[in-house]
Design an enzyme around this catalytic site. Structure first.
Site, PDB file in Angstrom:
ATOM      1  N   ASP A 108       0.874  -1.166   0.000  1.00 15.50           N
ATOM      2  CA  ASP A 108       0.000   0.000   0.000  1.00 15.50           C
ATOM      3  C   ASP A 108       0.919   1.227   0.000  1.00 15.50           C
ATOM      4  O   ASP A 108       2.139   1.118   0.161  1.00 15.50           O
ATOM      5  CB  ASP A 108      -0.961  -0.008   1.191  1.00 15.50           C
ATOM      6  CG  ASP A 108      -2.165   0.906   0.946  1.00 15.50           C
ATOM      7  OD1 ASP A 108      -2.073   1.793   0.061  1.00 15.50           O
ATOM      8  OD2 ASP A 108      -3.201   0.753   1.623  1.00 15.50           O
ATOM      9  N   TRP A 109       0.334   2.375  -0.199  1.00 18.69           N
ATOM     10  CA  TRP A 109       1.132   3.590  -0.427  1.00 18.69           C
ATOM     11  C   TRP A 109       1.950   3.963   0.818  1.00 18.69           C
ATOM     12  O   TRP A 109       1.410   4.196   1.884  1.00 18.69           O
ATOM     13  CB  TRP A 109       0.220   4.721  -0.885  1.00 18.69           C
ATOM     14  CG  TRP A 109       0.182   4.851  -2.382  1.00 18.69           C
ATOM     15  CD1 TRP A 109       0.301   6.024  -3.087  1.00 18.69           C
ATOM     16  CD2 TRP A 109       0.048   3.814  -3.373  1.00 18.69           C
ATOM     17  NE1 TRP A 109       0.253   5.756  -4.444  1.00 18.69           N
ATOM     18  CE2 TRP A 109       0.095   4.428  -4.644  1.00 18.69           C
ATOM     19  CE3 TRP A 109      -0.086   2.436  -3.319  1.00 18.69           C
ATOM     20  CZ2 TRP A 109       0.010   3.712  -5.836  1.00 18.69           C
ATOM     21  CZ3 TRP A 109      -0.175   1.706  -4.504  1.00 18.69           C
ATOM     22  CH2 TRP A 109      -0.127   2.353  -5.734  1.00 18.69           C
TER      23      TRP A 109
END
Ligand code: BGC
Length: 850
Positions: free
Chosen positions: A292-293
């Site tokens: 995920d970011w």
């Protein structure tokens, strides 16, 4: 890893027990489909890859600048170390299209760049796209075919809008009614989520866009999402929380996004047992795993665990990785393995071919048609008394509420899609009513602050501050009487340059930690002229309050305004709404709750003064329909006074048309709840025990075990406000003649007759629930959803239907064998129209096909 080693792999969870294990059994599908990747992730030397249509293709390989084409293994061998490393982390896009991520290619060898765009309710780029209804509304249709078509729209648009990878669907189950992303996901029920995600992924990928199932795993809340450490027992993990992810892998999702949170003490993005043990070895996943970011926490550890791609940048997989390989602390084979996985996915989708698939044009009309169909199919009628709905055309209608005039198309955060267009419900209802009036009722953007409320006097309505300049106001705010005030700051520019407003020295709009700052809310946090809006409600005593405002123009300049609401302004808005309600035949009151990624709600109550507004309006006119534009469950203290309640969630760009069509009975409300609506803030599965939510000392225990959602209400005999599966039709249905028969694979065929007993065509969603197995000494659900069928029947039509309850649904996870075990023996079977409205009961011997 050898099979024996694989069997030894342990997932240290709450119980500390092992998870990954034998591939045999009900669920151990290891499908190295098409030879495109072995279970260990290595490419076989020969063989092909399965195309998006499921057919086999010879590995075409990429066409390099030298005109030659290379197969994946060949390519890996030809890449330099720094080229390989460049394929393992995101980097800025030289020609950005407004998407979330970009992976540069290697032009020297004909490897194209990848663009990765968010979903899940459409394609999130800078350009307009079809803003589909939120996934929670799609799920409410209980219709995998519709989910496939929803996916097809996104797949085509993603390709048309220059994207290669879609960062959705999201399948984290609705465990916590407060969770900020409940609108982005599907359901509280593992079976329903599994069916729908599989169908949607097939739809997305059939158009050539790579789907990314997210967030793997146990990202069931936004509060502390980057740090919370989830503890769940092995059985619950497999039976409940991994089920939809496994279905996504079986549907051949090209990518998996690892979650922010920790699981059993280890971040999900560097969890070897999840990323390798479960995903690769047990399920045979052959795609790529991305973070995920900004959720990557290490280099060697994460890569060894099975995280292939760091997004959106190269903090850990950039120079750090290059250095580590050169220093010998990361084996180059780990880099090769990850590169191979990235290239294998690209190859499978034809992106490495000498002539890559051409991009289609957008078909906005087709997208809009599906958006409308989904919004109607998922529209969930929760209550309908005294024949309030459908509305008769030709009567006068008062439309009340902010989202009646300003449509709440979608939720906030990374899920926000720029809609092609969006009508206001005021107009679509107006087109059907004899006359329509509108009252705001609840002001979400605030009233102008009178200049003389401030000393020295100041007009706070529009304050521009030039780039590089700063501006300060020091004075007092005079409050005439003790009251509840809401102060609203509207500002342009970067949140980092948000003006500071201090009242009596307290900072009213402090910077929120981390991502929350960038995901302040959904559409209602943007004023009609585009300024971002922050609100703060507080009690103020009569008298003077010190006010200090400081603003800086930053690099681009800044405009801001300060607005307010008081008890008096709210009362005036309610009075106007009551007047409009009294004067109309029917009232449609739009209530909202504006959810977003990055934060959970703190109460299930509707925000602001909406409860008071609804109470006053329903007293004035009981023919009031409340239309909910909320992310999910809300409390309804005013329910008994309403005529009807229609849940439309965030209905997408065609939401206004769909809402009006349902209100006027042009279609039957087709949706059913995919989450239980609790009756109170202290009567739901995670209430009353902070260890369950929001966690204690950073750790959260899923102590309710397999009893998620409706199962918990049944287990503890708690009455919800509305049960899972609930939703009314404008017609009525009779259910008769149940028969349940075991089938060879361990499942059950459940057959019954449904008849539309009313005089309108309509939709019913037949739901099959199965009771515990007497042969398993386990704490099993009182009733688990085992199958369902959405049925559209003409007035008077009768149909005999068979719903298959699959063996997997009738199985439990055996923690000794680390595998599924069929729940044999005589099991109760119910057929109902919700988890609480069980119309028929029968039973059958599971595992004993006659
Ligand atoms: C979200 C992801 C999203 C990513 C890129 C993250 O904050 O959790 O769901 O895909 O941002 O926008």
């Amino acid at each position: 890893m050898t099979p024996a080693a694989s069997r030894r792999t342990a997932l240290r969870l709450l119980t500390g027990a092992a998870v990954a294990g034998a591939v045999a059994g009900t669920g151990g599908r290891a499908h190295a489909a098409g030879g495109s990747g072995r279970v260990d992730g290595r490419m076989s030397a020969v063989g092909g890859s399965a195309g998006v249509d499921g057919r086999m293709y010879a590995v075409g390989g990429s066409a390099g600048a030298d005109g030659r084409t290379y197969a994946v293994d060949d390519l890996v061998a030809r890449l330099t170390l720094s080229e390989k490393v460049s394929l393992l982390h995101g980097a800025p896009d030289p020609a950005p299209l407004g998407q979330a991520g970009h992976l540069p290619g290697v032009p020297r060898l004909g490897i194209p760049p990848l663009r990765l765009a968010d979903g899940p309710a459409g394609v999130r780029v800078a350009a307009p796209a079809t803003a589909l209804p939120a996934p929670v509304l799609l799920a409410a249709a209980f219709d995998p075919d519709l989910a496939r078509r929803y996916g097809e729209v996104i797949g085509r648009e993603g390709r048309a809008l220059g994207q290669d990878v879609l960062l959705s669907p999201m399948v984290n189950l609705i465990r916590i009614p407060y969770a900020g992303r409940n609108f982005e996901t599907l359901a509280e029920d593992p079976l329903l989520a599994a069916d729908l995600v599989a169908a949607e992924i097939e739809g997305i990928q059939s158009e050539g866009l790579v789907a990314t199932v997210k967030h793997f795993a146990l990202n069931n809340q936004e509060k502390d999402r980057e740090t919370v450490d989830v503890r769940v027992d092995e059985r619950t993990l497999h039976e409940v929380y991994l089920r939809a992810f496994e279905a996504a892998v079986t549907a051949r999702a090209g990518a998996v996004m690892a979650a922010y949170n920790k699981v059993g003490g280890t971040h999900a993005g560097e969890h070897p047992d999840l990323l390798t043990g479960v995903l690769r070895e047990r399920w045979g996943f052959d795609g790529l795993v991305m973070s995920d970011w900004s959720a990557t926490h290490s280099t060697a550890r994460a890569l060894a665990a099975g995280l292939d791609l760091e997004m959106p940048d190269g903090r850990h997989y950039g120079d750090a990785l290059l250095t580590a390989v050169r220093a010998g602390t990361v084996p180059e084979q780990h880099v090769d393995r990850a590169v191979r996985r990235v290239l294998t996915v690209m190859d499978r989708f034809g992106l490495l071919a000498a002539a890559p698939p051409s991009r289609p044009a957008r078909d906005a009309a087709a997208g809009a048609a599906v958006a409308r169909e989904v919004a109607e199919a998922g529209a969930t009628l929760l209550r309908n008394e005294h024949g309030t709905l459908p509305l008769a055309p030709g009567r006068t209608v008062a439309v009340i509420g902010p989202t009646g005039a300003r449509p709440l198309v979608g939720g906030g955060g990374s899920a926000h899609v720029v809609p092609d267009r969006a009508d206001a419900p005021l107009d679509t209802i107006g087109a059907r009513a004899a006359r329509v009036t509108y009252a705001l009722g609840e002001d979400i953007f605030g009233k102008r602050l009178p200049a003389d409320a401030l000393t020295p006097a100041l007009d706070t309505e529009s304050r521009p501050v030039s780039a590089g300049r700063s501006w300060t106001y020091d004075g007092t705010l005079t409050v005439p009487e003790d009251d509840e005030w809401t102060l609203l700051l509207h500002y342009s520019g970067d949140p980092a340059h948000r003006p500071e407003v201090r009242l009596d020295d307290a900072n009213l709009f402090p910077m929120a930690p981390g991502y929350t700052e960038y995901f302040p809310g959904g559409l209602l946090t943007t004023a009609p002229d585009g300024l971002a809006v922050r609100r703060r409600t507080l009690r103020l005593g009569a008298g003077r309050h010190r006010l200090r405002i400081t603003a800086s123009g930053g690099e681009r300049g800044q405009t801001f305004r300060l607005r307010h609401l008081t008890g008096a302004t709210r009362a005036a808005d309610v009075t106007e709404a009551v007047r409009a309600a009294r004067a109309a035949d029917d009232v449609v009151l739009f209530a909202y709750e504006d959810a977003t990624e990055g934060q959970d709600r703190t109460t299930l109550a509707l925000p602001g003064g909406q409860n008071r507004l609804i109470e006053a309006v329903t007293r004035a006119n009981p023919r009031t329909t409340v239309v909910l534009n909320t992310s999910g469950a809300v409390l309804m203290p005013w329910l008994a006074g309403t005529g009807a309640v229609l849940q439309m969630y965030y209905p997408g760009q065609e939401g206004a048309a769909a809402t009006a069509a349902v209100l006027y009975g042009e279609c039957d409300p087709g949706g059913r709840l995919t989450q239980t609506f609790p009756a109170a803030d202290d009567r739901h599965p995670v209430a009353g025990d902070p260890r369950r939510y929001p966690g204690v000392a950073g750790t959260e225990e899923y102590r309710e075990g397999v009893h998620i959602g409706h199962r918990w209400y049944d287990r503890h005999g708690v009455r919800p406000l509305f049960p899972f599966g609930h939703g009314l039709s404008y017609t009525s249905f009779a259910y008769t003649g149940p028969v349940a028969r075991p089938v060879r694979d361990g499942g059950l065929d459940v057959t019954f007759t449904v008849r539309n007993t009313g005089d309108r065509d309509g939709v019913t969603v037949a739901q099959v629930y199965v009771g515990p197995s007497p042969d398993l000494a386990l704490d099993q659900p009182v009733r688990a959803l085992a199958g369902y069928r959405r049925l559209a029947l003409r007035a008077g039509e009768r149909r005999r239907v068979t719903v298959r309850a699959g063996a997997r649904t009738l199985s439990c996870w055996d923690v000794r064998r680390h595998d599924w075990v069929l729940g044999t023996g005589r099991r109760a079977v119910w057929i109902g129209t919700s988890s609480a409205d069980l119309r028929l009961r029968t039973s059958a011997d599971v595992g004993a096909p006659g």
